[in-house]
Design an enzyme around this catalytic site. Sequence first.
Site, PDB file in Angstrom:
ATOM      1  N   HIS A   1       0.743  -1.219   0.011  1.00  0.00           N
ATOM      2  CA  HIS A   1      -0.014  -0.238   0.146  1.00  0.00           C
ATOM      3  C   HIS A   1       0.682   1.215  -0.339  1.00  0.00           C
ATOM      4  O   HIS A   1       0.606   1.538  -0.105  1.00  0.00           O
ATOM      5  CB  HIS A   1      -1.034   0.048   1.176  1.00  0.00           C
ATOM      6  N   ALA A   2       1.912   1.128   0.060  1.00  0.00           N
ATOM      7  CA  ALA A   2       3.030   2.930   0.028  1.00  0.00           C
ATOM      8  C   ALA A   2       2.902   2.904  -1.184  1.00  0.00           C
ATOM      9  O   ALA A   2       3.941   4.299  -0.941  1.00  0.00           O
ATOM     10  CB  ALA A   2       3.836   2.143   1.781  1.00  0.00           C
TER      11      ALA A   2
END
Length: 461
Positions: free
Chosen positions: A137-138
């Site tokens: 998700h980063a």
Amino acid sequence: MENLERDEPLTPAGRLFVSPVMSQIINCVIAVENPIDIEAVRAEISNSIMVKHPRFCSLLVKDSCGREHWRRTVVDVDSHLIIRHNTLSDDPLVSDEVAVNEYLADLSVSSPLGTDKPLWEIHLLMAYNSAVFRVHHALGDGISLMSLLLTCCRRADDPATRPTIGGIGAGSSPMLKQRWNFWTLLKVVWYTLVYVLEFIMRGLWLKDRSTALSGGAGVELWPRMLATAKFQLDDMKTVKRAVADATINDVLFGVVSCGLSRYLDIRSTKALREGLRFTGVAMVNLRPQPGLQDVSELMSSDSETRWGNKFGMLLFPVHYHRGGSNPLEFVKRAKTMIDKKKLSLEGPCSYKIGDFVMSFFGAKVASILNYRIVCNTTFTISNVIGPREEITIVKNPVKYIRVNSTSLPHAITLHMVSYAGRADMQILVAKDIIPDPEVLAKCFEDALIEMKVAAEVASRS
């Protein structure tokens, strides 16, 4: 020092998603009609914009002070391809969809991505004609990643054309389009104060009452099960037309509220109070343009619709109501609640609060507060609008696109993606709390069907 000069620091949201307690990986499964051609997949990836994207060709590294940075590297496509030729289940009666869901459920718990390569990989499940695209998700939010994925796809009815990706989505946070006056401005201020105050309280002490749906601290490590609720967008549109000025998101939250109430009627061992509240956490797109984005626009440094994690957090209350009431009432209540949320600045304020805490108190404090918000609520929900038309990937027709993520302290995580007139909602549950996610999926499906019947009856009367 030469490397450090080229390194790029993570954004505050990126630092949150790599913290140990909030680390999140998005799992997107794409099922295709025909057997997967491994060489064609390898060639498509090698020539795609993905391996040229700065986030997808960078390593996650830490400097001497422990701060995370992106460091550019050369992508070895083969190291990101994980090919599984064997079947995933020894039971011949297990369907392909169930077997893939079991695989995704296993990946959702304690299956991190190695930091020796960029934070993404693709699992090819050859026996099931399916590919699982795993992205940290980063690297970006659902809007960014779906927009990027569709650059590798083509329309089934016109192989020379990419899928429609502009101006088709929901989930953005514009104010309701209406005439502005003093009374409207007063409501904006009031709703913003109320919802932001609740947001802060959720990070400190305010907690949902315990029910058969409740998770809590440590539940993210519990074994998971995954089921799929399947909807027809035409059915949702029929219900939408029956409630004045309703949206698909209003219908979705009505279905969730009704489905969870049905499930509690089945599972609860004691009578529940009518109107009992349980709270969902949802993410709202803060980009000026709603829906999926043009990837070249996202990657432009001058663009307002930039790449990354550009979303705010909203708290959506739903309420328990016993069976027997008009199912359309669930949609009407959801619409009333969501209209108030749209009229507030809760989304942008939650984004700014998170940015402030991350900048002044660090990733550890920010991740603890976000973790507490999740622990103090009941479920997570997201809704990403996929392509409107049927598509192909490496010239292979796509049957469905489904998404889920790494498990959270919630016992229920709901992720819906629409595709070509259908919408599939992945229901990820802690199996020791909710041992029968298929029953929960059926509750959601039945809720929409009953709403559709009620809407058709209302239209004839």
